[in-house]
Design a protein around this motif. Structure first.
Motif, PDB file in Angstrom:
ATOM      1  N   LYS A   3       0.831  -1.219   0.000  1.00  0.00           N
ATOM      2  CA  LYS A   3       0.000   0.000   0.000  1.00  0.00           C
ATOM      3  C   LYS A   3       0.866   1.270   0.000  1.00  0.00           C
ATOM      4  CE  LYS A   3      -1.899  -1.362   3.862  1.00  0.00           C
ATOM      5  NZ  LYS A   3      -1.244  -2.666   3.999  1.00  0.00           N
ATOM      6  N   THR A  36       3.907   1.552  -0.817  1.00  0.00           N
ATOM      7  CA  THR A  36       4.703   1.598  -2.053  1.00  0.00           C
ATOM      8  C   THR A  36       3.854   2.179  -3.192  1.00  0.00           C
ATOM      9  OG1 THR A  36       5.724  -0.434  -1.258  1.00  0.00           O
ATOM     10  CG2 THR A  36       6.243   0.224  -3.503  1.00  0.00           C
ATOM     11  N   ASP A  67       6.359  -9.962  -9.647  1.00  0.00           N
ATOM     12  CA  ASP A  67       7.760 -10.383  -9.834  1.00  0.00           C
ATOM     13  C   ASP A  67       8.142 -11.488  -8.850  1.00  0.00           C
ATOM     14  OD1 ASP A  67       7.427  -8.420  -7.784  1.00  0.00           O
ATOM     15  OD2 ASP A  67       9.578  -8.085  -7.719  1.00  0.00           O
ATOM     16  N   GLY A 126      -1.597  -2.418   7.808  1.00  0.00           N
ATOM     17  CA  GLY A 126      -2.328  -3.607   7.355  1.00  0.00           C
ATOM     18  C   GLY A 126      -2.383  -4.761   8.340  1.00  0.00           C
ATOM     19  N   ARG A 166      11.449   0.036   3.245  1.00  0.00           N
ATOM     20  CA  ARG A 166      10.327  -0.492   4.015  1.00  0.00           C
ATOM     21  C   ARG A 166      10.143   0.315   5.296  1.00  0.00           C
ATOM     22  NH1 ARG A 166       5.497  -2.326   5.312  1.00  0.00           N
ATOM     23  NH2 ARG A 166       5.470  -3.940   6.906  1.00  0.00           N
TER      24      ARG A 166
HETATM   25  N1  LIG Z   1       9.449  -7.431  -5.029  1.00  0.00           N
HETATM   26  C1  LIG Z   1       8.415  -6.623  -4.759  1.00  0.00           C
HETATM   27  N2  LIG Z   1       8.404  -5.938  -3.610  1.00  0.00           N
HETATM   28  C2  LIG Z   1       7.349  -5.125  -3.377  1.00  0.00           C
HETATM   29  C3  LIG Z   1       6.277  -4.971  -4.299  1.00  0.00           C
HETATM   30  N3  LIG Z   1       5.395  -4.091  -3.765  1.00  0.00           N
HETATM   31  C4  LIG Z   1       5.906  -3.723  -2.578  1.00  0.00           C
HETATM   32  N4  LIG Z   1       7.080  -4.335  -2.347  1.00  0.00           N
HETATM   33  C5  LIG Z   1       7.954  -4.238  -1.154  1.00  0.00           C
HETATM   34  O1  LIG Z   1       7.272  -4.843  -0.079  1.00  0.00           O
HETATM   35  C6  LIG Z   1       7.587  -4.176   1.140  1.00  0.00           C
HETATM   36  C7  LIG Z   1       6.293  -3.834   1.853  1.00  0.00           C
HETATM   37  O2  LIG Z   1       5.611  -2.844   1.118  1.00  0.00           O
HETATM   38  P1  LIG Z   1       4.772  -1.686   1.854  1.00  0.00           P
HETATM   39  O3  LIG Z   1       4.281  -0.787   0.762  1.00  0.00           O
HETATM   40  O4  LIG Z   1       5.551  -1.099   2.943  1.00  0.00           O
HETATM   41  O5  LIG Z   1       3.555  -2.542   2.454  1.00  0.00           O
HETATM   42  P2  LIG Z   1       2.266  -1.994   3.221  1.00  0.00           P
HETATM   43  O6  LIG Z   1       1.087  -2.649   2.589  1.00  0.00           O
HETATM   44  O7  LIG Z   1       2.260  -0.522   3.263  1.00  0.00           O
HETATM   45  O8  LIG Z   1       2.506  -2.620   4.665  1.00  0.00           O
HETATM   46  P3  LIG Z   1       1.998  -2.065   6.104  1.00  0.00           P
HETATM   47  O9  LIG Z   1       2.415  -0.641   6.199  1.00  0.00           O
HETATM   48  O10 LIG Z   1       2.665  -2.956   7.096  1.00  0.00           O
HETATM   49  O11 LIG Z   1       0.512  -2.242   6.115  1.00  0.00           O
HETATM   50  C8  LIG Z   1       8.421  -2.966   0.775  1.00  0.00           C
HETATM   51  O12 LIG Z   1       9.782  -3.239   1.037  1.00  0.00           O
HETATM   52  C9  LIG Z   1       8.207  -2.801  -0.723  1.00  0.00           C
HETATM   53  O13 LIG Z   1       9.333  -2.276  -1.383  1.00  0.00           O
HETATM   54  C10 LIG Z   1       6.331  -5.712  -5.511  1.00  0.00           C
HETATM   55  O14 LIG Z   1       5.441  -5.662  -6.378  1.00  0.00           O
HETATM   56  N5  LIG Z   1       7.423  -6.525  -5.689  1.00  0.00           N
END
Ligand SMILES: Nc1nc2c(ncn2[C@@H]2O[C@H](COP(=O)(O)OP(=O)(O)OP(=O)(O)O)[C@@H](O)[C@H]2O)c(=O)[nH]1
Ligand SMILES: [Mg+2]
Length: 448
Positions: free
Chosen positions: A65, A67, A361, A292, A262
């Motif tokens: 999310k 990201t 990926d 999340g 992250r």
């Molecule tokens: N390889 C890969 N990594 C991803 C992708 N999307 C996100 N990430 C990685 O996954 C990790 C978690 O992503 P976040 O965007 O922090 O996840 P979030 O949903 O915000 O998580 P919370 O804040 O805990 O709810 C980060 O290190 C991102 O860089 C993807 O499509 N591929």
């Protein structure tokens, strides 16, 4: 008749006629410029009074999310994205040193557990532990920078900074975008100097340890860990693989680095973005980014009302993982259950629904490595192809069925397969999301 403007001067034009013609042209241009200015001013006024576009991002922890928010900012508000690069450097450095310290911790346990049997790897380990010892201080300093004085950023499990012995203990942000200016400037005058000198010294230590970090990652000790089945596929692995660049004193984060950084979200963060791209220039889009984890989900509902669009992220690669908050639950099943609840919500019934099947990926690399989707998802036939396309199609259909059955009223669902860390691939998805949201808002306002 010629369509040229201004028209060509008549032949044999007298000096007097010429002066009169030039004066007339000048006056016409002044009037035309004035009209343009008035139109532009009117447009600006309209933009100012245009209602905000509100977008809610939902999904389990680590679904991507935050990201996605970074992608929106990078694509639609690039100057504000680039202005925040300095602030992300501290997060990236903390991601890197936590992972290095975690590796040293795992090595210390494994090495002491295996006595002298491993020979070289053991000796390697002791050398790295000695040479990389200053990184413990770097981790403490960076954590302190985030967590001092009315901390906007803390770790939920730690009140005071402690060294992290598990990759699951992550950098956490609480409440809004304030942490970025906090890390850049400090909260109070007294913190300004100590924050910037602390960050400066962490950069110098990291630079001095750069070669040893690179050597640790390439060492037989780490390869031995991988052979023993220790899972080193952590999101910080990318920073370790790029340690030479990331730990360098002159390092400035690239967009790719920022998308990989992250920072776990706690609570609900509001991001206000003023669009910079031509079509939407000046419009304000407000994003709500939620934490999340299961413990965070109770606070989501109060943000459901009045949102124009809801973007749900389902990480496809999570099919063989368990929730960190409840190890008995498969992450993909949790995502599907969460999707059911979101689809059922009456408060969201009028919002535009967008589903992102994310981490394509990682799904691809897991399937290519021979991990079978059908070993974890019992409804997926054992004879079905173990390919990204087939699995993504299966998930798309499952999620669309849930949406159809659970939605309180008939509603269109927009589905995309995404890789949120790849800005080039994301461009088309972002454009399409923008268009869909704008068209739906137009429908909503004309129907009112
Ligand atoms: N390889 C890969 N990594 C991803 C992708 N999307 C996100 N990430 C990685 O996954 C990790 C978690 O992503 P976040 O965007 O922090 O996840 P979030 O949903 O915000 O998580 P919370 O804040 O805990 O709810 C980060 O290190 C991102 O860089 C993807 O499509 N591929
Ligand atoms: Mg987040």
């Amino acid at each position: 008749m010629s369509s040229l403007w201004p028209p060509l001067p008549p032949k044999n034009e007298s000096e007097e006629d010429k002066a009169a013609r030039l004066a007339a042209e000048k006056e016409a241009k002044r009037i035309s410029d004035e009209i343009d200015r008035a139109l532009e001013q009117e447009k600006q006024e309209l933009r100012k009074h245009r209602p905000q576009t509100k977008i809610l991002l939902l999904g389990q922890a680590e679904s991507g999310k935050s990201t996605m928010i970074k992608n929106f900012q990078l694509y639609f508000c690039p100057s504000s994205f680039h202005a925040e690069r300095e602030a992300w450097r501290a997060v990236i450095h903390l991601n890197l040193v936590r992972f290095v310290n975690y590796l040293l911790y795992v090595l210390s346990n494994t090495a002491s557990g295996s006595g002298g049997k491993r020979g070289d790897p053991n000796r390697d380990y002791r050398m790295f532990q000695m040479r990389l010892a200053p990184l413990k201080q770097v981790e403490l300093s960076l954590t302190r920078c985030f967590s001092s004085e009315n901390s906007p950023v803390t770790s939920p499990t730690d009140d005071k900074p402690t060294l992290h012995t598990s990759p699951a203990q992550e950098v956490t942000v609480r409440g809004g975008m304030g942490w970025k200016s906090f890390i850049r400037r400090g909260r109070s005058q007294s913190r300004v100097q100590s924050n910037s000198s602390e960050l400066e010294s962490t950069r110098r230590i990291l630079d001095a340890c750069k070669n040893d970090i690179v050597a640790l990652w390439k060492s037989p000790a780490i390869r031995a860990l991988e052979q023993e089945g220790v899972d080193l596929h952590h999101h910080s692995r990318y920073f370790l693989e790029n340690a030479e660049r990331v730990a360098d004193i002159n390092y400035t984060p690239t967009p790719d680095d920022i998308l990989r950084a992250r920072l776990r979200t706690v609570g609900v963060e509001e991001y206000r973005m003023t669009m910079e791209t031509a079509a939407e220039k000046g419009a304000e889009w407000v994003f709500y980014d939620v934490g999340g984890q299961r413990s965070q989900r109770a606070s989501w509902a109060s943000y459901f009302e009045d949102v124009n669009a809801m973007i749900f992220l389902c990480p496809m690669s999570s099919f063989n993982q368990r929730l960190s908050e409840d190890r008995s639950v498969n992450r993909l099943y949790d995502s599907m259950e969460l999707w059911q609840t979101v689809c059922r919500s009456k408060l969201l019934s009028k919002a535009t629904f967008i589903l992102l099947l994310n981490k394509a990926d990682l799904l691809r690399s897991k399937l290519r490595a021979g991990i079978k989707f059908s070993d974890y998802v019992i409804d997926y036939g054992r004879d079905e192809p173990n390919t990204t396309e087939a699995v993504a199609n299966y998930l798309r259909k499952e999620m669309m069925d849930i949406h159809r059955v659970c939605s309180p009223r008939k509603r269109q669902l927009h589905v995309h397969m995404t890789c949120a860390i790849d800005p080039t691939l994301m461009a088309a998805v972002l454009n399409s999301i923008r268009d869909v949201i704008l068209v739906d808002i137009l429908h909503q306002t004309t129907l009112l």
